[in-house]
Design a protein around this motif. Structure first.
Motif, PDB file in Angstrom:
ATOM      1  N   ARG A  16       0.669  -1.071   0.043  1.00 55.21           N
ATOM      2  CA  ARG A  16       0.070   0.103   0.103  1.00 55.21           C
ATOM      3  C   ARG A  16       0.917   1.397  -0.206  1.00 55.21           C
ATOM      4  NH1 ARG A  16      -2.391  -0.476   4.454  1.00 55.21           N
ATOM      5  NH2 ARG A  16      -1.533   1.470   5.617  1.00 55.21           N
ATOM      6  N   ALA A  39       3.786   9.218   3.705  1.00 53.87           N
ATOM      7  CA  ALA A  39       3.226   8.723   5.069  1.00 53.87           C
ATOM      8  C   ALA A  39       1.997   9.362   5.220  1.00 53.87           C
ATOM      9  CB  ALA A  39       4.350   9.171   6.314  1.00 53.87           C
ATOM     10  N   GLU A  40       1.811  10.627   4.955  1.00 52.26           N
ATOM     11  CA  GLU A  40       0.314  11.009   4.910  1.00 52.26           C
ATOM     12  C   GLU A  40      -0.530  10.410   4.533  1.00 52.26           C
ATOM     13  OE1 GLU A  40      -1.791  15.305   5.025  1.00 52.26           O
ATOM     14  OE2 GLU A  40       0.041  15.253   4.635  1.00 52.26           O
ATOM     15  N   VAL A  41      -0.503   9.902   2.793  1.00 47.62           N
ATOM     16  CA  VAL A  41      -1.528   9.663   2.370  1.00 47.62           C
ATOM     17  C   VAL A  41      -1.598   8.163   2.534  1.00 47.62           C
ATOM     18  CG1 VAL A  41      -1.221  11.150   0.427  1.00 47.62           C
ATOM     19  CG2 VAL A  41       0.135   9.179   0.440  1.00 47.62           C
ATOM     20  N   ALA A  42      -0.522   7.243   3.040  1.00 49.37           N
ATOM     21  CA  ALA A  42      -0.624   5.992   3.179  1.00 49.37           C
ATOM     22  C   ALA A  42      -1.052   5.593   4.742  1.00 49.37           C
ATOM     23  CB  ALA A  42       0.781   5.321   3.143  1.00 49.37           C
ATOM     24  N   ASP A  43      -1.343   6.755   5.605  1.00 53.14           N
ATOM     25  CA  ASP A  43      -1.743   6.810   6.936  1.00 53.14           C
ATOM     26  C   ASP A  43      -0.960   5.986   7.700  1.00 53.14           C
ATOM     27  OD1 ASP A  43      -3.518   7.391   8.774  1.00 53.14           O
ATOM     28  OD2 ASP A  43      -4.717   5.828   8.748  1.00 53.14           O
ATOM     29  N   VAL A  44       0.525   6.092   7.628  1.00 46.08           N
ATOM     30  CA  VAL A  44       1.268   5.647   8.487  1.00 46.08           C
ATOM     31  C   VAL A  44       2.261   6.466   8.827  1.00 46.08           C
ATOM     32  CG1 VAL A  44       1.047   3.368   7.345  1.00 46.08           C
ATOM     33  CG2 VAL A  44       2.966   5.116   6.544  1.00 46.08           C
ATOM     34  N   SER A  45       3.267   6.397   9.890  1.00 46.88           N
ATOM     35  CA  SER A  45       4.208   7.205  10.448  1.00 46.88           C
ATOM     36  C   SER A  45       5.406   7.295   9.339  1.00 46.88           C
ATOM     37  CB  SER A  45       4.846   6.897  11.635  1.00 46.88           C
ATOM     38  OG  SER A  45       5.632   5.659  11.621  1.00 46.88           O
TER      39      SER A  45
END
Length: 213
Positions: A16, A39-45
């Protein structure tokens, strides 16, 4: 061994992140996209991105190991009586005829290559990959033929094969840019592969015939 739940989830997260990063690169260009944006669009750090992809270019070349190994695998798995060169060329023809993503037959391939060509970092990585493919293939050919360590033939053959693949991929990007139907694109590329094969000597075409065990 069956893939466990933990391993499957990690693989899915990694895929993803790579998919979303690639979409951003295709839209904005490689240099303009930050790891923070990925990281923001993948919703991870940000740390999670780096855990899976130590270098930014890893996000775009997430299948590098598979791509580097593929020609060598085709040679190792060729059928009895099939020369190494023909095994690779036949698969290239099949990929083109079937419009396989491996051959860059997806309409988005031209933009993908444009992103790479606009980035010195990605171009350096691509050239390194191509060198690795040659080295890996030369090693496989040497093992398959039992060639002596000082015999340059496996490396020469590997360079020719990888060079032909690269030429086809460059032409695919050009053909996409000029338009035409998928059928027309496939027909033109198959014609070009026939031309390239016709320029090879019989000693090259019949190199490393697989014998009966």
């Amino acid at each position: 061994m069956a893939e466990g739940l933990r391993e499957r989830k990690k693989r899915q997260v990694k895929q993803r992140i790579s998919d979303m990063a690639t979409a951003l690169f295709l839209e904005h260009g490689f240099e303009a996209v930050t790891i923070a944006a990925v990281a923001e669009v993948a919703d991870v750090s940000v740390n999670t991105v780096y855990n899976y992809f130590p270098a930014k270019e890893d996000l775009l070349f997430d299948r590098e190991d598979e791509v580097v190994e593929r020609p060598s695998r085709l040679v190792r798995e060729r059928g009895e009586g099939v020369p190494a060169v023909r095994a690779v060329l036949d698969r290239l023809r099949q990929d083109v005829a079937e419009r396989n993503p491996y051959a860059g037959m997806d309409p988005g391939y031209a933009r993908f290559m444009q992103v790479i060509q606009e980035s010195p970092t990605l171009m350096a990585r691509l050239l390194r990959m191509q060198g690795q493919i040659v080295d890996r293939l030369a090693t496989t050919l040497r093992e398959e033929t039992g060639a002596a360590a000082d015999d340059p033939t496996p490396e020469f053959i590997a360079h020719q094969l990888v060079g032909m693949q690269n030429a086809v991929h460059r032409n695919i990007a050009r053909c996409h840019a000029t338009g035409g139907t998928p059928e027309q694109l496939s027909a033109e590329l198959l014609r070009q592969i026939d031309v390239m094969e016709s320029l090879l000597s019989e000693s090259v075409l019949n190199y490393a015939v697989k014998n009966t065990p």
